[in-house]
Scaffold this active site. Sequence first.
Site, PDB file in Angstrom:
ATOM      1  N   LYS A 295       1.048  -1.285  -0.018  1.00 49.40           N
ATOM      2  CA  LYS A 295       0.111   0.048   0.007  1.00 49.40           C
ATOM      3  C   LYS A 295       0.867   1.356  -0.048  1.00 49.40           C
ATOM      4  O   LYS A 295       1.956   1.661   1.170  1.00 49.40           O
ATOM      5  CB  LYS A 295      -0.835  -0.056   1.072  1.00 49.40           C
ATOM      6  CG  LYS A 295      -2.048   0.942   1.282  1.00 49.40           C
ATOM      7  CD  LYS A 295      -1.816   2.302   1.003  1.00 49.40           C
ATOM      8  CE  LYS A 295      -1.694   2.991   2.046  1.00 49.40           C
ATOM      9  NZ  LYS A 295      -2.044   4.082   1.230  1.00 49.40           N
TER      10      LYS A 295
ATOM     11  N   GLU B  59       9.588   1.088  11.167  1.00 49.19           N
ATOM     12  CA  GLU B  59      10.349   2.057  11.243  1.00 49.19           C
ATOM     13  C   GLU B  59       9.764   3.820  11.158  1.00 49.19           C
ATOM     14  O   GLU B  59       8.950   3.423  10.437  1.00 49.19           O
ATOM     15  CB  GLU B  59      11.358   1.640   9.426  1.00 49.19           C
ATOM     16  CG  GLU B  59      12.135   0.779   9.517  1.00 49.19           C
ATOM     17  CD  GLU B  59      12.670   0.473   8.256  1.00 49.19           C
ATOM     18  OE1 GLU B  59      13.654  -0.874   8.195  1.00 49.19           O
ATOM     19  OE2 GLU B  59      13.293   1.116   7.760  1.00 49.19           O
TER      20      GLU B  59
ATOM     21  N   CYS C 260      13.579  10.317   7.716  1.00 42.40           N
ATOM     22  CA  CYS C 260      13.623  10.556   8.426  1.00 42.40           C
ATOM     23  C   CYS C 260      15.169  10.689   9.563  1.00 42.40           C
ATOM     24  O   CYS C 260      14.824  10.290  10.619  1.00 42.40           O
ATOM     25  CB  CYS C 260      13.187   8.934   9.334  1.00 42.40           C
ATOM     26  SG  CYS C 260      13.853   7.572   8.105  1.00 42.40           S
TER      27      CYS C 260
ATOM     28  N   GLU D  23       9.657  16.146  16.150  1.00 41.09           N
ATOM     29  CA  GLU D  23       9.193  15.729  14.556  1.00 41.09           C
ATOM     30  C   GLU D  23       8.829  16.758  13.480  1.00 41.09           C
ATOM     31  O   GLU D  23       7.500  16.918  13.797  1.00 41.09           O
ATOM     32  CB  GLU D  23       9.076  14.416  13.753  1.00 41.09           C
ATOM     33  CG  GLU D  23      10.007  14.064  13.165  1.00 41.09           C
ATOM     34  CD  GLU D  23       9.378  12.776  12.344  1.00 41.09           C
ATOM     35  OE1 GLU D  23       7.842  12.488  12.303  1.00 41.09           O
ATOM     36  OE2 GLU D  23      10.729  12.411  11.954  1.00 41.09           O
TER      37      GLU D  23
HETATM   38  P1  NAD Z   1       2.170   8.291   7.894  1.00 38.88           P
HETATM   39  O1  NAD Z   1       2.586   7.172   8.999  1.00 38.88           O
HETATM   40  O2  NAD Z   1       1.385   9.028   7.726  1.00 38.88           O
HETATM   41  O3  NAD Z   1       1.603   6.865   7.142  1.00 38.88           O
HETATM   42  C1  NAD Z   1       2.743   5.795   5.811  1.00 38.88           C
HETATM   43  C2  NAD Z   1       1.642   5.312   5.500  1.00 38.88           C
HETATM   44  O4  NAD Z   1       0.522   4.970   6.511  1.00 38.88           O
HETATM   45  C3  NAD Z   1       0.921   5.883   4.429  1.00 38.88           C
HETATM   46  O5  NAD Z   1       0.949   4.428   3.774  1.00 38.88           O
HETATM   47  C4  NAD Z   1      -0.857   5.571   4.696  1.00 38.88           C
HETATM   48  O6  NAD Z   1      -2.003   5.636   4.342  1.00 38.88           O
HETATM   49  C5  NAD Z   1      -0.585   4.426   5.952  1.00 38.88           C
HETATM   50  N1  NAD Z   1      -1.456   4.695   6.853  1.00 38.88           N
HETATM   51  C6  NAD Z   1      -1.906   5.907   8.181  1.00 38.88           C
HETATM   52  N2  NAD Z   1      -2.993   5.646   8.727  1.00 38.88           N
HETATM   53  C7  NAD Z   1      -3.276   4.046   8.300  1.00 38.88           C
HETATM   54  C8  NAD Z   1      -3.667   2.774   8.993  1.00 38.88           C
HETATM   55  N3  NAD Z   1      -4.661   2.994  10.339  1.00 38.88           N
HETATM   56  N4  NAD Z   1      -3.841   1.519   8.750  1.00 38.88           N
HETATM   57  C9  NAD Z   1      -3.135   1.302   7.911  1.00 38.88           C
HETATM   58  N5  NAD Z   1      -2.630   2.039   6.975  1.00 38.88           N
HETATM   59  C10 NAD Z   1      -2.193   3.393   7.770  1.00 38.88           C
HETATM   60  O7  NAD Z   1       3.828   9.154   7.572  1.00 38.88           O
HETATM   61  P2  NAD Z   1       3.700  10.094   6.333  1.00 38.88           P
HETATM   62  O8  NAD Z   1       3.788  11.343   6.416  1.00 38.88           O
HETATM   63  O9  NAD Z   1       3.365   9.011   4.946  1.00 38.88           O
HETATM   64  O10 NAD Z   1       5.630   9.407   6.220  1.00 38.88           O
HETATM   65  C11 NAD Z   1       6.583  10.407   7.029  1.00 38.88           C
HETATM   66  C12 NAD Z   1       6.814  10.041   8.859  1.00 38.88           C
HETATM   67  O11 NAD Z   1       7.555   8.706   7.902  1.00 38.88           O
HETATM   68  C13 NAD Z   1       7.393  10.501   9.367  1.00 38.88           C
HETATM   69  O12 NAD Z   1       7.150  10.192  11.218  1.00 38.88           O
HETATM   70  C14 NAD Z   1       9.006   9.459   9.375  1.00 38.88           C
HETATM   71  O13 NAD Z   1      10.344  10.188   9.996  1.00 38.88           O
HETATM   72  C15 NAD Z   1       8.570   8.118   9.067  1.00 38.88           C
HETATM   73  N6  NAD Z   1      10.179   8.120   8.451  1.00 38.88           N
HETATM   74  C16 NAD Z   1      10.665   6.979   8.894  1.00 38.88           C
HETATM   75  C17 NAD Z   1      11.617   6.175   8.075  1.00 38.88           C
HETATM   76  C18 NAD Z   1      11.675   5.539   9.386  1.00 38.88           C
HETATM   77  O14 NAD Z   1      12.914   4.347   8.209  1.00 38.88           O
HETATM   78  N7  NAD Z   1      12.290   5.090  10.590  1.00 38.88           N
HETATM   79  C19 NAD Z   1      12.016   6.254   6.876  1.00 38.88           C
HETATM   80  C20 NAD Z   1      10.662   7.023   6.304  1.00 38.88           C
HETATM   81  C21 NAD Z   1       9.275   7.772   6.831  1.00 38.88           C
HETATM   82  O1  6OD Z   2      18.333   3.686   3.620  1.00 42.94           O
HETATM   83  C1  6OD Z   2      17.395   2.829   4.590  1.00 42.94           C
HETATM   84  O2  6OD Z   2      18.058   1.909   4.307  1.00 42.94           O
HETATM   85  C2  6OD Z   2      16.565   3.538   4.682  1.00 42.94           C
HETATM   86  N1  6OD Z   2      15.918   3.188   5.347  1.00 42.94           N
HETATM   87  C3  6OD Z   2      16.284   4.995   4.901  1.00 42.94           C
HETATM   88  C4  6OD Z   2      15.320   5.992   5.514  1.00 42.94           C
HETATM   89  C5  6OD Z   2      15.248   6.899   5.338  1.00 42.94           C
HETATM   90  C6  6OD Z   2      14.398   7.434   5.826  1.00 42.94           C
HETATM   91  O3  6OD Z   2      13.365   8.579   5.626  1.00 42.94           O
END
Ligand code: NAD
Ligand code: 6OD
Length: 496
Positions: free
Chosen positions: A188, A264, A298, A400
């Site tokens: 998704k 993550e 992130c 964040e």
């Molecule tokens: P988000 O949590 O809003 O959405 C992520 C995904 O989850 C989307 O596809 C969304 O449609 C889906 N989603 C939302 N609610 C849901 C539910 N109740 N059930 C199932 N799916 C659901 O995140 P975002 O705004 O897309 O991304 C930004 C966030 O992601 C930031 O907090 C960032 O730090 C984090 N992030 C973390 C990493 C990591 O590796 N730790 C990497 C990239 C992004």
């Molecule tokens: O490099 C990766 O494998 C990874 N998961 C990066 C995440 C970036 C977050 O925005």
Amino acid sequence: MHAKVEQVVSGTPFCHFIGGEFVGSSGGRMFDTLSPATGEVYAQVHEAGREEVDAAVEAARAALAGPWGSMAVQQRVALLYELADGINARFDDFVEAECLDTGKPWSLARHVDIPRGAANFKIFADIIKNVPAESFMTDTPDGAGALNYALRVPKGVVGVICPWNLPLLLMTWKVGPALACGNAVVVKPSEETPATATLLGEVMNSVGIPAGVYNVVHGFGPDSAGEFLTRHPGVDAITFTGEVVTGTEIMKAAAVGLRAVSFELGGKNAGVVFADCDMDRTIEDAMRSVFANCGQVCLGTERVYVERPVFDEFVDRLRLGAENLATGRPELATTTLGPMISRQQREKVLSYYDKAREEGAEIITGGGVPQVPGELGGGFWVEPTIWTGLPESSPVNREEIFGPCCHVQPFDDEAEAVAMANDTPYGLATSIWTGDASRAHRVAAAIEVGITWVNCWFLRDLRTPFGGSKQSGIGREGGVHSLEFYTEMRNVCLKL
Ligand code: NAD
Ligand code: 6OD
């Protein structure tokens, strides 16, 4: 429909990819996807209901019962190599699709997102090919002995829920190991970035990945494709990248049926600059860690702690770098700063810009919305921003933001820097810049995060454990750690 999209991703509007075919939603539900660079609708996307999610999970299950489930590892590995080559063969299409969806500069997609999208398949093909089998010779009372060995089997159908910031990179970071281990997936993608996941379906077909191994359902989270997928009893494990609050909801969904999760999540990462660092190199890394992908990474740095003797120099040089960033059309080589992903994300970032001002921050640069002329005028742009002077307790320093901004704070000794870096509910990443190797090891061991970079940022070796401590995640992926999540070990004990 934007003319370029029709050339890049066939099928308009964007369809789901289920059982090897591009299909629309039965009720014809659609949503718009916008170009963040212009703010205009550039494509429509089918929104999956329960029916499409059911069909995708069924297709995945059927793939496991078919040739994919019995395929020799060597053949799977060969297919994953072809998949990576297939992405590279359509490299420019992937770059265009990713940049239409995100508005990020082409140079970034060309150097980071798309190459990693291909590499994520090759590395896990290599890892699965070389993973050793676990076995023990066991003593038995009759002296004959027994051989214990472990079989590594796929988890089954894996639900992959993705964010919008590095769409192809982060999706394939999960799909690569999941397929290498012999699972089938239902992805998704974020509602903000449907293009490259859809395009990947074309490549899957072109290289002969069996139908149903890779499925994509488009839609939103709650009461839409995301929730339907994570609550689906036919999904055996869920891997998720996104926000902490979303992870909390997904964990509740996964609790039904006790499905495994790998998360993550967000971060509020610190950078620590010691006076003995190589300042040229530090500024170069810090520029990337604060402003790359318009701060929508992130692993990005939003809190920078700088040892007092070099504080003024660091702030001034980072300001210069920020003021040299250039907004513009994604395809131009001169563009170094893209927009925020959405109007909503821009409002969120600007609310922190307001908060910093209200709380009396010293605004070193930025703090507003840049003048972007012409067709980009409706895009979701914000100025790269640097503050100082806020207390550690400020929401600007604790929450964040996920924008092109950071707060810079002086410190006087190592212990103080470590304490401030650790004073957060998150624990994803830290960068330390120092010329003292002993200090680097000491500080790295003391900081409570999943990844510490020393004199670098976002330097990735995909064999290493990757993930967050505290609220930044659950579990580790990368290298053999991905295998731990995407497979199950079964022990066989054979009496000799
Ligand atoms: P988000 O949590 O809003 O959405 C992520 C995904 O989850 C989307 O596809 C969304 O449609 C889906 N989603 C939302 N609610 C849901 C539910 N109740 N059930 C199932 N799916 C659901 O995140 P975002 O705004 O897309 O991304 C930004 C966030 O992601 C930031 O907090 C960032 O730090 C984090 N992030 C973390 C990493 C990591 O590796 N730790 C990497 C990239 C992004
Ligand atoms: O490099 C990766 O494998 C990874 N998961 C990066 C995440 C970036 C977050 O925005």
